[in-house]
Design a protein around this motif. Structure first.
Motif, PDB file in Angstrom:
ATOM      1  N   MET B   1       1.059  -1.347  -0.105  1.00  0.00           N
ATOM      2  CA  MET B   1      -0.064  -0.049   0.048  1.00  0.00           C
ATOM      3  C   MET B   1       0.921   1.288  -0.075  1.00  0.00           C
ATOM      4  O   MET B   1       1.887   1.325   0.562  1.00  0.00           O
ATOM      5  CB  MET B   1      -0.774   0.143   0.950  1.00  0.00           C
ATOM      6  CG  MET B   1      -2.178   0.936   1.159  1.00  0.00           C
ATOM      7  SD  MET B   1      -3.148   0.582  -0.387  1.00  0.00           S
ATOM      8  CE  MET B   1      -3.372  -1.008  -0.401  1.00  0.00           C
ATOM      9  N   PHE B   2       0.409   2.195  -0.674  1.00  0.00           N
ATOM     10  CA  PHE B   2       1.099   3.482  -0.819  1.00  0.00           C
ATOM     11  C   PHE B   2       0.482   4.764  -0.012  1.00  0.00           C
ATOM     12  O   PHE B   2      -0.745   4.818   0.016  1.00  0.00           O
ATOM     13  CB  PHE B   2       1.422   3.783  -2.253  1.00  0.00           C
ATOM     14  CG  PHE B   2       2.481   2.786  -2.772  1.00  0.00           C
ATOM     15  CD1 PHE B   2       3.663   3.101  -2.843  1.00  0.00           C
ATOM     16  CD2 PHE B   2       2.117   1.684  -3.454  1.00  0.00           C
ATOM     17  CE1 PHE B   2       4.677   2.322  -3.254  1.00  0.00           C
ATOM     18  CE2 PHE B   2       2.960   0.725  -3.904  1.00  0.00           C
ATOM     19  CZ  PHE B   2       4.234   0.988  -4.056  1.00  0.00           C
ATOM     20  N   THR B   3       1.286   5.506   0.556  1.00  0.00           N
ATOM     21  CA  THR B   3       0.742   6.599   1.521  1.00  0.00           C
ATOM     22  C   THR B   3       0.207   7.873   0.319  1.00  0.00           C
ATOM     23  O   THR B   3       0.675   7.851  -0.996  1.00  0.00           O
ATOM     24  CB  THR B   3       1.821   7.129   2.468  1.00  0.00           C
ATOM     25  OG1 THR B   3       3.009   7.588   1.565  1.00  0.00           O
ATOM     26  CG2 THR B   3       2.159   6.133   3.160  1.00  0.00           C
ATOM     27  N   LEU B   4      -0.159   8.625   0.841  1.00  0.00           N
ATOM     28  CA  LEU B   4      -0.713   9.825   0.155  1.00  0.00           C
ATOM     29  C   LEU B   4       0.448  10.530  -0.437  1.00  0.00           C
ATOM     30  O   LEU B   4       0.475  10.877  -1.388  1.00  0.00           O
ATOM     31  CB  LEU B   4      -1.550  10.751   1.143  1.00  0.00           C
ATOM     32  CG  LEU B   4      -2.124  11.962   0.544  1.00  0.00           C
ATOM     33  CD1 LEU B   4      -3.277  12.426   1.400  1.00  0.00           C
ATOM     34  CD2 LEU B   4      -0.974  13.101   0.810  1.00  0.00           C
ATOM     35  N   GLU B   6       3.223   9.266  -0.985  1.00  0.00           N
ATOM     36  CA  GLU B   6       4.106   8.505  -1.988  1.00  0.00           C
ATOM     37  C   GLU B   6       3.326   8.732  -3.465  1.00  0.00           C
ATOM     38  O   GLU B   6       4.010   8.704  -4.450  1.00  0.00           O
ATOM     39  CB  GLU B   6       4.194   6.977  -1.552  1.00  0.00           C
ATOM     40  CG  GLU B   6       5.321   6.738  -0.287  1.00  0.00           C
ATOM     41  CD  GLU B   6       5.199   5.527   0.200  1.00  0.00           C
ATOM     42  OE1 GLU B   6       6.235   4.987   0.694  1.00  0.00           O
ATOM     43  OE2 GLU B   6       4.027   4.786   0.141  1.00  0.00           O
ATOM     44  N   GLU B   7       2.123   8.600  -3.189  1.00  0.00           N
ATOM     45  CA  GLU B   7       1.082   8.684  -4.341  1.00  0.00           C
ATOM     46  C   GLU B   7       1.366   9.893  -5.182  1.00  0.00           C
ATOM     47  O   GLU B   7       1.529  10.181  -6.375  1.00  0.00           O
ATOM     48  CB  GLU B   7      -0.338   8.544  -4.146  1.00  0.00           C
ATOM     49  CG  GLU B   7      -0.602   6.965  -3.496  1.00  0.00           C
ATOM     50  CD  GLU B   7      -2.247   6.936  -3.475  1.00  0.00           C
ATOM     51  OE1 GLU B   7      -2.718   5.657  -3.431  1.00  0.00           O
ATOM     52  OE2 GLU B   7      -2.787   7.863  -3.547  1.00  0.00           O
ATOM     53  N   ASN B   8       1.390  11.226  -4.148  1.00  0.00           N
ATOM     54  CA  ASN B   8       1.625  12.449  -5.143  1.00  0.00           C
ATOM     55  C   ASN B   8       3.150  12.604  -5.639  1.00  0.00           C
ATOM     56  O   ASN B   8       3.362  13.212  -6.648  1.00  0.00           O
ATOM     57  CB  ASN B   8       1.549  13.402  -3.822  1.00  0.00           C
ATOM     58  CG  ASN B   8       0.315  13.777  -3.525  1.00  0.00           C
ATOM     59  OD1 ASN B   8      -0.663  13.667  -4.654  1.00  0.00           O
ATOM     60  ND2 ASN B   8      -0.043  14.327  -2.341  1.00  0.00           N
ATOM     61  N   TYR B   9       4.077  11.868  -5.076  1.00  0.00           N
ATOM     62  CA  TYR B   9       5.493  11.713  -5.775  1.00  0.00           C
ATOM     63  C   TYR B   9       5.312  11.080  -7.176  1.00  0.00           C
ATOM     64  O   TYR B   9       5.816  11.374  -8.080  1.00  0.00           O
ATOM     65  CB  TYR B   9       6.323  11.088  -5.038  1.00  0.00           C
ATOM     66  CG  TYR B   9       7.324  12.051  -3.928  1.00  0.00           C
ATOM     67  CD1 TYR B   9       6.685  12.611  -2.685  1.00  0.00           C
ATOM     68  CD2 TYR B   9       8.334  12.689  -4.255  1.00  0.00           C
ATOM     69  CE1 TYR B   9       7.256  13.057  -1.829  1.00  0.00           C
ATOM     70  CE2 TYR B   9       8.894  13.726  -3.554  1.00  0.00           C
ATOM     71  CZ  TYR B   9       8.398  13.923  -2.223  1.00  0.00           C
ATOM     72  OH  TYR B   9       9.131  14.923  -1.321  1.00  0.00           O
ATOM     73  N   LEU B  10       4.721   9.740  -7.020  1.00  0.00           N
ATOM     74  CA  LEU B  10       4.550   9.010  -8.308  1.00  0.00           C
ATOM     75  C   LEU B  10       3.919   9.587  -9.333  1.00  0.00           C
ATOM     76  O   LEU B  10       4.137   9.697 -10.728  1.00  0.00           O
ATOM     77  CB  LEU B  10       3.869   7.726  -8.083  1.00  0.00           C
ATOM     78  CG  LEU B  10       4.961   6.802  -6.967  1.00  0.00           C
ATOM     79  CD1 LEU B  10       3.961   5.593  -6.603  1.00  0.00           C
ATOM     80  CD2 LEU B  10       6.127   6.107  -7.745  1.00  0.00           C
ATOM     81  N   LYS B  11       2.616  10.467  -8.956  1.00  0.00           N
ATOM     82  CA  LYS B  11       1.818  11.069 -10.082  1.00  0.00           C
ATOM     83  C   LYS B  11       2.638  12.291 -10.557  1.00  0.00           C
ATOM     84  O   LYS B  11       2.938  12.442 -11.976  1.00  0.00           O
ATOM     85  CB  LYS B  11       0.677  11.705  -9.481  1.00  0.00           C
ATOM     86  CG  LYS B  11      -0.238  12.378 -10.387  1.00  0.00           C
ATOM     87  CD  LYS B  11      -1.612  12.818  -9.622  1.00  0.00           C
ATOM     88  CE  LYS B  11      -1.507  13.809  -8.478  1.00  0.00           C
ATOM     89  NZ  LYS B  11      -2.409  14.712  -8.587  1.00  0.00           N
ATOM     90  N   ALA B  12       3.777  12.851  -9.660  1.00  0.00           N
ATOM     91  CA  ALA B  12       4.405  14.118 -10.304  1.00  0.00           C
ATOM     92  C   ALA B  12       5.507  13.569 -11.246  1.00  0.00           C
ATOM     93  O   ALA B  12       5.599  14.245 -12.247  1.00  0.00           O
ATOM     94  CB  ALA B  12       5.037  14.749  -9.005  1.00  0.00           C
ATOM     95  N   ILE B  13       5.975  12.374 -10.919  1.00  0.00           N
ATOM     96  CA  ILE B  13       7.244  11.862 -11.493  1.00  0.00           C
ATOM     97  C   ILE B  13       6.679  11.583 -12.718  1.00  0.00           C
ATOM     98  O   ILE B  13       7.213  11.502 -13.759  1.00  0.00           O
ATOM     99  CB  ILE B  13       8.020  10.972 -11.013  1.00  0.00           C
ATOM    100  CG1 ILE B  13       8.723  11.343  -9.582  1.00  0.00           C
ATOM    101  CG2 ILE B  13       9.062  10.199 -11.674  1.00  0.00           C
ATOM    102  CD1 ILE B  13       9.183  10.296  -8.630  1.00  0.00           C
TER     103      ILE B  13
END
Ligand code: MN
Ligand code: MN
Ligand code: MN
Ligand code: MN
Lengths: 218, 218
Positions: B1-4, B6-13
Motif C-alpha cells: 500500500m502506498f501513502t498519500l 508517495e502517491e503524490n510523488y509517483l504522480k508528479a514523476i
DNA sequence: TTTAATTTTTAGTCTTGTCTAAACTTATGG
DNA sequence: CCATAAGTTTAGACAAGACTAAAAATTAAA
C-alpha cells in the motif's frame, strides 16, 4: 485546521460523550479508536491545548462548544457521503462505512454544500442516523429500542444502533430495513428474546438484536 | 500500500517523465511538489527501494512498470472525481483541482468502479485530459497546440495544457471551452501572437495562450 | 484503612515526511 | 583543464502520531 487524526479523536469523543453522561475516559477512547491509552493521553492534551476539549489529568475529557462543532461537521460529512454511496452509487448499506470514514476528511465547505443539495438535503443516512445541519444541530427524533416495546405493540424500523456488516446482513436476509413495519408477537421474560412479525412471516430474535433496532411507534 | 505522499510523488514523476524524455531530475520534482530537493532525495530513495522507480545518484529517476501503474491509477481517480464535481455537482472547471487532489487518494477499488459507471464511463476530464482505464492505458488522441496551426486553419478545442484558475477563467470570459471551434485568422511571426475567430467574434491572443490550448483539426 | 487492582500518565523510542546547512558531484565557461 | 556555478545528496533536526515499559494516581477490596 485539524488533521485527520484529530478529527477522528473528536468524533470518537463526541459519540462517547453521548453515552457516558460524564467525562470521557482515556481508556474508552483508546478502545474506540483501537489505539493505546498512552497515545490518547498525548492527543487529548494536544486537543485541550487547542481549546476543542477540556481535560484534567485522570478525570477524562469533555468537548468544548468548538470541539462539538468540529465533531458534528465530520459526522455530517460522513453521513452525507454514506447517502451518496447508497443512493447514487448503489452500494449496500453494510458496505459504506469504511469508505465514508475516508471521505469524511475531505476539506471543502463548498463540496459538502453541493453534495447536500445533489442528494436533496437528506435528513437521515442509510442506517437511519440523523444528518446534522451546517451548524451542527441534530433534530431529535421519536425512537425507542425494539426491546422496549410491549407485546402486541407495533412500529416502524427507523434505524440501527450497531452498524457492523454482520448485523446489517443479518437484517437483510430477514427483510428488515429502514421503513420496515415490525410487530411484537410475543416476549419471553426469561431471556428477553421475542417473536416478531415482519410482513407475512414471524421470526424469533434474541435480545441482542432487539437492543440494536430503533423503532418509531406512532 | 502506498501513502498519500508517495502517491503524490509517483504522480508528479509520471507527469514530468512525459515531458523530459530522460530521467526526472530531483529539482524538477521538488519544484512540482513545492518541497526541498533534499526531501525529494529521501523519498525517491525510499520509492526505489520499494521498486516503483529506478534511481541512481545524480542521474534522476524513472518509474518502473509498477510505478506507472500506481501513478496512472491515481490520475484515473483524480480525473474521474473531476468529472463528478463538474457534471454532477455543477462546479466550474477551474474549481475542481484542489478537491480532486484530495479525493484521488481515497482507497477503494469498488468505489472507483462504481463512480466510473455512475458517470457513464467518461473518456475525458473537464479539462480535456484523457482518463486512463483500469489497467492504466490511455488512448492516444489527435491533438496539437493552437500555436502549431497555420493561418486559416481551424479546429476544435479539445483540452488545455495549463489548468490554472487564471487561465481557465480567461478562457471562460472569452467563451472558449472544450468543444469550441477556433479558426486562425492571422499569425504574427514577430511575437507569435495570433488573431483567432471564436463564434462571431475575433480575438487577439498571445503565444502564451496559443501554447496552452489543444486543438483537434479534422 | 491499608492493600491490591485498575486506570492513567510519563518517559523514552520509532516511523513518516519534512526542513536547513553543509558537503559533494556534475556541468560550464574561460 | 581548471574554477566556479548549479544541481544533488548527506547530516542532523523537528513535528505528528503512534508504541512499550515503567511510574503514579485512583478505585475497589479486604
Ligand atoms: Mn475517519
Ligand atoms: Mn451511518
Ligand atoms: Mn494529491
Ligand atoms: Mn483535470
Amino acid at each position: 485546521m485539524f488533521t485527520l487524526a484529530e478529527e477522528n479523536y473528536l468524533k470518537a469523543i463526541y459519540h462517547l460523550e453521548k453515552e457516558s453522561k460524564s467525562g470521557v475516559s482515556t481508556n474508552a477512547i483508546a478502545v474506540k479508536l483501537n489505539t493505546q491509552p498512552s497515545s490518547v493521553t498525548d492527543m487529548v492534551q494536544k486537543l485541550a491545548h487547542k481549546k476543542v476539549l477540556s481535560y484534567q489529568k485522570y478525570k477524562g475529557s469533555f468537548l468544548t462548544k468548538e470541539g462539538k462543532k468540529i465533531a458534528t461537521n465530520v459526522i455530517r460529512k460522513h453521513r452525507l457521503w454514506e447517502v451518496f454511496l447508497v443512493e447514487k452509487l448503489k452500494f449496500q448499506w453494510d458496505e459504506v462505512h469504511e469508505i465514508a470514514e475516508q471521505l469524511e476528511h475531505i476539506k471543502s465547505e463548498e463540496l459538502i454544500k453541493r453534495l447536500d443539495a445533489f442528494l436533496d438535503h437528506p435528513d437521515f443516512d442509510p442506517h437511519g442516523d440523523p444528518i446534522p445541519d451546517e451548524n451542527g444541530n441534530i433534530k431529535p427524533t421519536e425512537k425507542k429500542l425494539l426491546s422496549e416495546l410491549q407485546k402486541d405493540q407495533r412500529g416502524i424500523c427507523v434505524g440501527v444502533k450497531e452498524s457492523s456488516s454482520q448485523f446489517l446482513q443479518y437484517l437483510d436476509t430477514r427483510n428488515i430495513g429502514i421503513g420496515t413495519t415490525i410487530k411484537v408477537v410475543d416476549k419471553e421474560e426469561f431471556d428477553d428474546s421475542m417473536t416478531i412479525q415482519v410482513g407475512e412471516t414471524q421470526l424469533h430474535i434474541t435480545d441482542k438484536i432487539a437492543h440494536n433496532l430503533y423503532i418509531n411507534t406512532n
